[in-house]
Design a protein around this motif. Structure first.
Motif, PDB file in Angstrom:
ATOM      1  N   UNK A 152       0.856  -1.181   0.000  1.00 27.38           N
ATOM      2  CA  UNK A 152       0.000   0.000   0.000  1.00 27.38           C
ATOM      3  C   UNK A 152       0.890   1.228   0.000  1.00 27.38           C
ATOM      4  N   UNK A 153       0.706   2.080  -0.987  1.00 34.25           N
ATOM      5  CA  UNK A 153       1.468   3.331  -1.069  1.00 34.25           C
ATOM      6  C   UNK A 153       0.644   4.467  -0.508  1.00 34.25           C
ATOM      7  N   UNK A 154       1.248   5.234   0.381  1.00 28.87           N
ATOM      8  CA  UNK A 154       0.638   6.450   0.906  1.00 28.87           C
ATOM      9  C   UNK A 154       1.292   7.642   0.216  1.00 28.87           C
ATOM     10  N   UNK A 155       0.563   8.720   0.072  1.00 31.69           N
ATOM     11  CA  UNK A 155       1.067   9.867  -0.685  1.00 31.69           C
ATOM     12  C   UNK A 155       1.245  11.136   0.144  1.00 31.69           C
ATOM     13  N   UNK A 156       0.626  11.205   1.338  1.00 31.12           N
ATOM     14  CA  UNK A 156       0.613  12.478   2.061  1.00 31.12           C
ATOM     15  C   UNK A 156       1.276  12.447   3.434  1.00 31.12           C
ATOM     16  N   UNK A 157       2.086  11.455   3.714  1.00 34.29           N
ATOM     17  CA  UNK A 157       2.719  11.418   5.027  1.00 34.29           C
ATOM     18  C   UNK A 157       4.192  11.076   4.893  1.00 34.29           C
ATOM     19  N   UNK A 158       4.896  11.140   6.008  1.00 38.37           N
ATOM     20  CA  UNK A 158       6.326  10.895   6.008  1.00 38.37           C
ATOM     21  C   UNK A 158       6.670   9.511   6.527  1.00 38.37           C
ATOM     22  N   UNK A 159       7.698   9.435   7.354  1.00 34.12           N
ATOM     23  CA  UNK A 159       8.250   8.166   7.820  1.00 34.12           C
ATOM     24  C   UNK A 159       7.360   7.451   8.831  1.00 34.12           C
ATOM     25  N   UNK A 160       6.731   8.191   9.709  1.00 31.46           N
ATOM     26  CA  UNK A 160       5.926   7.579  10.775  1.00 31.46           C
ATOM     27  C   UNK A 160       4.461   7.509  10.350  1.00 31.46           C
ATOM     28  N   UNK A 161       4.152   6.541   9.493  1.00 31.91           N
ATOM     29  CA  UNK A 161       2.840   6.492   8.852  1.00 31.91           C
ATOM     30  C   UNK A 161       1.687   6.269   9.827  1.00 31.91           C
ATOM     31  N   UNK A 162       1.960   5.693  10.979  1.00 32.86           N
ATOM     32  CA  UNK A 162       0.874   5.401  11.929  1.00 32.86           C
ATOM     33  C   UNK A 162       0.386   6.629  12.686  1.00 32.86           C
ATOM     34  N   UNK A 163       1.135   7.722  12.626  1.00 30.67           N
ATOM     35  CA  UNK A 163       0.715   8.936  13.345  1.00 30.67           C
ATOM     36  C   UNK A 163       0.651  10.157  12.439  1.00 30.67           C
ATOM     37  N   UNK A 164       0.914   9.992  11.168  1.00 29.01           N
ATOM     38  CA  UNK A 164       0.945  11.124  10.247  1.00 29.01           C
ATOM     39  C   UNK A 164      -0.439  11.329   9.614  1.00 29.01           C
ATOM     40  N   UNK A 165      -0.502  12.153   8.563  1.00 23.19           N
ATOM     41  CA  UNK A 165      -1.770  12.563   7.959  1.00 23.19           C
ATOM     42  C   UNK A 165      -2.660  11.416   7.511  1.00 23.19           C
ATOM     43  N   UNK A 166      -2.093  10.303   7.111  1.00 22.38           N
ATOM     44  CA  UNK A 166      -2.893   9.189   6.610  1.00 22.38           C
ATOM     45  C   UNK A 166      -3.010   8.044   7.615  1.00 22.38           C
ATOM     46  N   UNK A 167      -2.893   8.357   8.890  1.00 22.70           N
ATOM     47  CA  UNK A 167      -2.990   7.309   9.923  1.00 22.70           C
ATOM     48  C   UNK A 167      -4.309   6.564   9.849  1.00 22.70           C
ATOM     49  N   UNK A 168      -5.386   7.244   9.426  1.00 21.88           N
ATOM     50  CA  UNK A 168      -6.683   6.579   9.314  1.00 21.88           C
ATOM     51  C   UNK A 168      -6.678   5.544   8.185  1.00 21.88           C
ATOM     52  N   UNK A 169      -5.965   5.827   7.101  1.00 17.58           N
ATOM     53  CA  UNK A 169      -5.830   4.865   6.007  1.00 17.58           C
ATOM     54  C   UNK A 169      -5.032   3.650   6.488  1.00 17.58           C
ATOM     55  N   UNK A 170      -3.942   3.899   7.218  1.00 19.68           N
ATOM     56  CA  UNK A 170      -3.118   2.814   7.755  1.00 19.68           C
ATOM     57  C   UNK A 170      -3.969   1.923   8.653  1.00 19.68           C
ATOM     58  N   UNK A 171      -4.687   2.522   9.548  1.00 18.44           N
ATOM     59  CA  UNK A 171      -5.516   1.768  10.483  1.00 18.44           C
ATOM     60  C   UNK A 171      -6.568   0.935   9.750  1.00 18.44           C
ATOM     61  N   UNK A 172      -7.224   1.533   8.778  1.00 21.21           N
ATOM     62  CA  UNK A 172      -8.258   0.818   8.023  1.00 21.21           C
ATOM     63  C   UNK A 172      -7.671  -0.342   7.223  1.00 21.21           C
ATOM     64  N   UNK A 173      -6.533  -0.127   6.582  1.00 21.47           N
ATOM     65  CA  UNK A 173      -5.925  -1.187   5.774  1.00 21.47           C
ATOM     66  C   UNK A 173      -5.425  -2.332   6.647  1.00 21.47           C
ATOM     67  N   UNK A 174      -4.831  -2.014   7.796  1.00 19.34           N
ATOM     68  CA  UNK A 174      -4.362  -3.066   8.709  1.00 19.34           C
ATOM     69  C   UNK A 174      -5.555  -3.849   9.251  1.00 19.34           C
ATOM     70  N   UNK A 175      -6.603  -3.163   9.655  1.00 21.87           N
ATOM     71  CA  UNK A 175      -7.795  -3.826  10.183  1.00 21.87           C
ATOM     72  C   UNK A 175      -8.408  -4.750   9.137  1.00 21.87           C
ATOM     73  N   UNK A 176      -8.512  -4.270   7.909  1.00 20.21           N
ATOM     74  CA  UNK A 176      -9.074  -5.079   6.824  1.00 20.21           C
ATOM     75  C   UNK A 176      -8.196  -6.292   6.539  1.00 20.21           C
ATOM     76  N   UNK A 177      -6.887  -6.089   6.495  1.00 26.25           N
ATOM     77  CA  UNK A 177      -5.952  -7.180   6.221  1.00 26.25           C
ATOM     78  C   UNK A 177      -6.030  -8.242   7.316  1.00 26.25           C
ATOM     79  N   UNK A 178      -6.005  -7.808   8.561  1.00 26.06           N
ATOM     80  CA  UNK A 178      -6.089  -8.762   9.669  1.00 26.06           C
ATOM     81  C   UNK A 178      -7.429  -9.487   9.679  1.00 26.06           C
ATOM     82  N   UNK A 179      -8.491  -8.781   9.319  1.00 29.42           N
ATOM     83  CA  UNK A 179      -9.800  -9.413   9.246  1.00 29.42           C
ATOM     84  C   UNK A 179      -9.840 -10.549   8.229  1.00 29.42           C
ATOM     85  N   UNK A 180      -9.112 -10.381   7.129  1.00 34.06           N
ATOM     86  CA  UNK A 180      -9.051 -11.421   6.100  1.00 34.06           C
ATOM     87  C   UNK A 180      -8.144 -12.579   6.478  1.00 34.06           C
ATOM     88  N   UNK A 181      -7.130 -12.330   7.319  1.00 33.56           N
ATOM     89  CA  UNK A 181      -6.098 -13.337   7.528  1.00 33.56           C
ATOM     90  C   UNK A 181      -5.939 -13.848   8.960  1.00 33.56           C
TER      91      UNK A 181
END
Length: 108
Positions: free
Chosen positions: A67-96
């Motif tokens: 998953x490529x993010x476009x609006x954040x820096x190194x710390x993706x879990x706390x930067x501008x797209x943290x909600x995208x990170x959280x949603x993608x991790x939750x969805x991935x874990x839900x599948x696996x």
């Protein structure tokens, strides 16, 4: 007001340890067999995009996702797209989370 949540000054011994951990991780990548999610920012000011692509290419499991993010820096879990990170991790874990491969990897 923008803030930089990334690292400041790093002691030399910690940098050596980080490099050692990176080397161990690089050697382990081809041996990972469970489904794997990699989330990375194209704006990361610490790890070049080329390095992320190179290491991702070393993953050999049949199910992997980048998953490529476009609006954040190194710390993706706390930067501008943290909600995208959280949603993608939750969805991935839900599948696996209940798959045989993941249970075997966790329990040995």
């Amino acid at each position: 007001v923008a803030r930089n949540l990334a690292y400041g000054v790093v002691a030399p011994h910690l940098l050596r340890e980080l490099l050692r951990v990176v080397e161990v991780a690089q050697q382990a990548l081809p041996r990972i067999t469970v489904p794997t999610l990699v989330i990375y920012s194209r704006q990361d000011n610490r790890v070049p995009v080329e390095a992320a692509e190179r290491e991702y290419a070393k993953l050999r499991m049949p199910e992997r996702e980048l998953v490529w993010l476009e609006r954040c820096g190194h710390l993706v879990t706390v930067d501008f797209e943290h909600d995208v990170v959280s949603a993608r991790v939750t969805e991935f874990l839900g599948r696996h989370a209940g798959t045989r491969e993941v249970r075997r990897a966790v329990t040995g």
